[in-house]
Design a protein around this motif. Structure first.
Motif, mmCIF file in Angstrom:
data_model
loop_
_atom_site.group_PDB
_atom_site.id
_atom_site.type_symbol
_atom_site.label_atom_id
_atom_site.label_comp_id
_atom_site.label_asym_id
_atom_site.label_seq_id
_atom_site.Cartn_x
_atom_site.Cartn_y
_atom_site.Cartn_z
ATOM 1 N N ILE A 120 0.807 -1.215 -0.054
ATOM 2 C CA ILE A 120 -0.040 0.123 0.144
ATOM 3 C C ILE A 120 0.729 1.302 0.016
ATOM 4 O O ILE A 120 0.305 2.505 -0.103
ATOM 5 N N LEU A 121 2.263 1.061 0.152
ATOM 6 C CA LEU A 121 2.825 2.168 0.084
ATOM 7 C C LEU A 121 3.605 2.414 -1.179
ATOM 8 O O LEU A 121 4.097 1.539 -1.837
ATOM 9 N N PRO A 122 3.578 3.554 -1.949
ATOM 10 C CA PRO A 122 4.356 3.934 -3.091
ATOM 11 C C PRO A 122 5.717 3.297 -2.943
ATOM 12 O O PRO A 122 6.447 3.492 -2.198
ATOM 13 N N LEU A 123 6.248 2.851 -4.279
ATOM 14 C CA LEU A 123 7.539 2.179 -4.487
ATOM 15 C C LEU A 123 8.540 3.415 -4.216
ATOM 16 O O LEU A 123 9.688 3.108 -3.618
ATOM 17 N N ALA A 124 8.222 4.252 -4.976
ATOM 18 C CA ALA A 124 9.280 5.234 -5.059
ATOM 19 C C ALA A 124 8.607 6.540 -6.070
ATOM 20 O O ALA A 124 7.508 6.288 -6.629
ATOM 21 N N PRO A 125 8.925 7.766 -5.828
ATOM 22 C CA PRO A 125 8.396 8.684 -6.476
ATOM 23 C C PRO A 125 8.721 8.748 -8.128
ATOM 24 O O PRO A 125 9.932 7.987 -8.513
ATOM 25 N N ILE A 149 5.113 -0.723 -17.213
ATOM 26 C CA ILE A 149 5.595 -1.108 -15.996
ATOM 27 C C ILE A 149 5.933 -0.068 -14.851
ATOM 28 O O ILE A 149 5.512 -0.331 -13.790
ATOM 29 N N GLY A 150 6.208 1.042 -15.378
ATOM 30 C CA GLY A 150 6.351 2.141 -14.297
ATOM 31 C C GLY A 150 4.971 2.741 -13.666
ATOM 32 O O GLY A 150 4.868 2.687 -12.344
ATOM 33 N N TYR A 151 4.124 2.657 -14.694
ATOM 34 C CA TYR A 151 2.806 3.188 -14.134
ATOM 35 C C TYR A 151 2.367 2.197 -13.366
ATOM 36 O O TYR A 151 1.541 2.710 -12.227
ATOM 37 N N SER A 152 2.278 0.968 -13.556
ATOM 38 C CA SER A 152 1.827 -0.120 -12.728
ATOM 39 C C SER A 152 2.606 -0.196 -11.410
ATOM 40 O O SER A 152 1.654 -0.277 -10.337
ATOM 41 N N LEU A 153 3.721 -0.063 -11.202
ATOM 42 C CA LEU A 153 4.412 0.065 -9.817
ATOM 43 C C LEU A 153 3.878 1.457 -9.221
ATOM 44 O O LEU A 153 3.863 1.089 -8.120
ATOM 45 N N LEU A 154 3.952 2.447 -9.802
ATOM 46 C CA LEU A 154 3.606 3.712 -9.217
ATOM 47 C C LEU A 154 2.183 3.641 -8.588
ATOM 48 O O LEU A 154 1.894 4.217 -7.550
ATOM 49 N N LYS A 155 1.136 3.013 -9.528
ATOM 50 C CA LYS A 155 -0.310 3.327 -8.917
ATOM 51 C C LYS A 155 -0.654 1.949 -8.335
ATOM 52 O O LYS A 155 -1.905 1.718 -7.970
ATOM 53 N N ALA A 156 0.032 0.736 -8.100
ATOM 54 C CA ALA A 156 -0.576 -0.395 -7.405
ATOM 55 C C ALA A 156 -0.961 -0.192 -6.280
ATOM 56 O O ALA A 156 -1.962 -0.725 -5.690
ATOM 57 N N PRO A 157 -0.373 0.696 -5.142
ATOM 58 C CA PRO A 157 -0.942 0.636 -4.068
ATOM 59 C C PRO A 157 -2.279 1.243 -3.844
ATOM 60 O O PRO A 157 -3.218 0.600 -3.156
ATOM 61 N N TYR A 158 -2.878 2.000 -4.877
ATOM 62 C CA TYR A 158 -4.356 2.476 -5.085
ATOM 63 C C TYR A 158 -5.022 1.377 -5.496
ATOM 64 O O TYR A 158 -6.359 1.219 -4.842
ATOM 65 N N MET A 159 -4.490 0.544 -6.198
ATOM 66 C CA MET A 159 -5.607 -0.685 -6.600
ATOM 67 C C MET A 159 -5.632 -1.595 -5.284
ATOM 68 O O MET A 159 -6.671 -2.250 -5.033
ATOM 69 N N GLY A 201 -14.584 -2.523 -5.386
ATOM 70 C CA GLY A 201 -13.436 -2.221 -4.971
ATOM 71 C C GLY A 201 -12.448 -2.263 -6.027
ATOM 72 O O GLY A 201 -11.549 -1.245 -6.521
ATOM 73 N N ILE A 202 -12.556 -3.396 -6.933
ATOM 74 C CA ILE A 202 -11.782 -3.554 -8.279
ATOM 75 C C ILE A 202 -12.248 -2.490 -9.082
ATOM 76 O O ILE A 202 -11.202 -1.778 -9.879
ATOM 77 N N VAL A 203 -13.417 -2.027 -9.366
ATOM 78 C CA VAL A 203 -13.661 -0.851 -10.298
ATOM 79 C C VAL A 203 -13.075 0.368 -9.818
ATOM 80 O O VAL A 203 -12.696 1.126 -10.567
ATOM 81 N N ALA A 204 -13.183 0.672 -8.492
ATOM 82 C CA ALA A 204 -12.591 1.972 -7.980
ATOM 83 C C ALA A 204 -11.343 1.990 -8.048
ATOM 84 O O ALA A 204 -10.700 3.020 -8.476
ATOM 85 N N GLY A 205 -10.563 0.925 -7.740
ATOM 86 C CA GLY A 205 -9.117 0.947 -8.054
ATOM 87 C C GLY A 205 -8.688 0.969 -9.479
ATOM 88 O O GLY A 205 -7.631 1.787 -9.551
ATOM 89 N N SER A 206 -9.520 0.496 -10.211
ATOM 90 C CA SER A 206 -9.017 0.589 -11.756
ATOM 91 C C SER A 206 -9.420 2.047 -12.089
ATOM 92 O O SER A 206 -8.342 2.541 -12.956
ATOM 93 N N ILE A 207 -10.172 2.650 -11.765
ATOM 94 C CA ILE A 207 -10.553 4.106 -12.353
ATOM 95 C C ILE A 207 -9.359 4.821 -11.402
ATOM 96 O O ILE A 207 -9.017 5.729 -12.212
ATOM 97 N N ILE A 208 -9.136 4.572 -10.315
ATOM 98 C CA ILE A 208 -8.059 5.395 -9.596
ATOM 99 C C ILE A 208 -6.811 5.258 -10.228
ATOM 100 O O ILE A 208 -5.729 6.255 -10.717
ATOM 101 N N SER A 209 -6.357 4.021 -10.564
ATOM 102 C CA SER A 209 -4.967 3.715 -11.317
ATOM 103 C C SER A 209 -4.983 4.428 -12.591
ATOM 104 O O SER A 209 -3.900 4.807 -13.162
#
Length: 277
Positions: A120-125, A149-159, A201-209
């Motif tokens: 749940i914590l961002p990997l890095a800025p 790959i970078g987008y997925s790593l940065l936004k994974a916590p929100y999902m 939750g999946i829909v919300a996470g997908s929208i945010i990500s």
């Protein structure tokens, strides 16, 4: 005693209207820049307090067809490219994030707290992750694969957070036992029973990500070098190389894109569930 009753009476009488007033003022304050930007994109001039010279599509034409903006790609190509990149990141987050959220919510295992923290914590800025990609994976650092790959790593916590919240609201053990007692295998139980129940939750996470990935600038700016630019870089070039009204049109395109994708994901997510969108 009478003083306490009077205070309660005043609170009951004026408390709710005050809260509503504060809420309305806050929404108006936050929405005003968005609305004013969208309205000004159809103006011919803005030299005073408010834009003037309505109604013109000249600013939108400049952005959409690339006239006098100094961009090296059209809005359409940049738009579809970013849509694909962001969706690729969402797919990775779904494949990896949903099982992680399920494992943390369902099982109590050694190290589960650490897994939850790192999930749940961002990997890095974005800037740091972009530099790391350039140094570690130089062969793919300037490609669409690196951006996905970078987008997925940065936004994974929100999902993970959104899906985990849905899983924690369910009695996962009871649902699993009921499905297994009816003869369903564990994969079938997970895919056809557990996951559909976490659809909100999946829909919300997908929208945010997706929204955050489509607007990701720092990582895109570091990694991108040539070819069709991501939408965030395209908008940046419009903002820096054109008038404010053209920039307002470019930003308005992004507003409409986000609204359209959000509505589409909601319609897809709630289809067949009997819930109102």
């Amino acid at each position: 005693m009478s003083s306490d009753l009077q205070d309660r009476s005043l609170s009951a009488r004026f408390g709710r209207p005050i809260v509503k007033l504060v809420l309305v003022l806050t929404v108006l304050f936050l929405a005003a820049p968005v609305v004013l930007t969208f309205v000004s994109s159809f103006a011919a001039d803005w030299s005073g307090v408010l834009p003037t010279g309505f109604f013109t599509t000249q600013n939108w034409n400049a952005v959409i067809f690339g006239n006098d903006i100094g961009a090296n790609a059209s809005l359409g190509s940049s738009l579809f490219y970013s849509v694909g990149l962001a969706l690729g990141g969402v797919v990775i987050n779904l494949i990896a994030g949903v099982p992680i959220a399920y494992a943390v919510a369902r099982y109590d295992f050694w190290g589960s707290d650490w897994v939850n923290i790192f999930a749940i914590l961002p990997l890095a800025p974005g800037i740091i992750l972009g530099i790391a990609f350039l140094r570690t994976y130089p062969s793919i650092s300037n490609s669409g694969i690196a951006l996905i790959i970078g987008y997925s790593l940065l936004k994974a916590p929100y999902m993970v957070m959104a899906v985990q919240s849905s899983f924690e609201s369910m009695d996962l053990q009871q649902i699993e036992e009921s499905a297994r007692s009816l003869g369903a295998s564990w994969p079938r139980t997970f895919l056809t029973v557990i996951v559909p129940n976490a659809r909100t939750g999946i829909v919300a996470g997908s929208i945010i990500s997706w929204t955050l990935a489509a607007a990701e600038f720092n990582f895109s700016y570091i990694v991108y070098s040539k070819g069709t630019p991501p939408l965030s870089l395209f908008l940046f070039k419009n903002i820096t190389n054109s008038s404010f009204l053209n920039a307002a049109s470019a930003v308005s395109v992004f507003f409409l894109l986000i609204a359209g994708v959000t509505i589409a994901l909601q319609l897809i997510g709630y289809r067949g569930t009997g819930q109102k969108v």
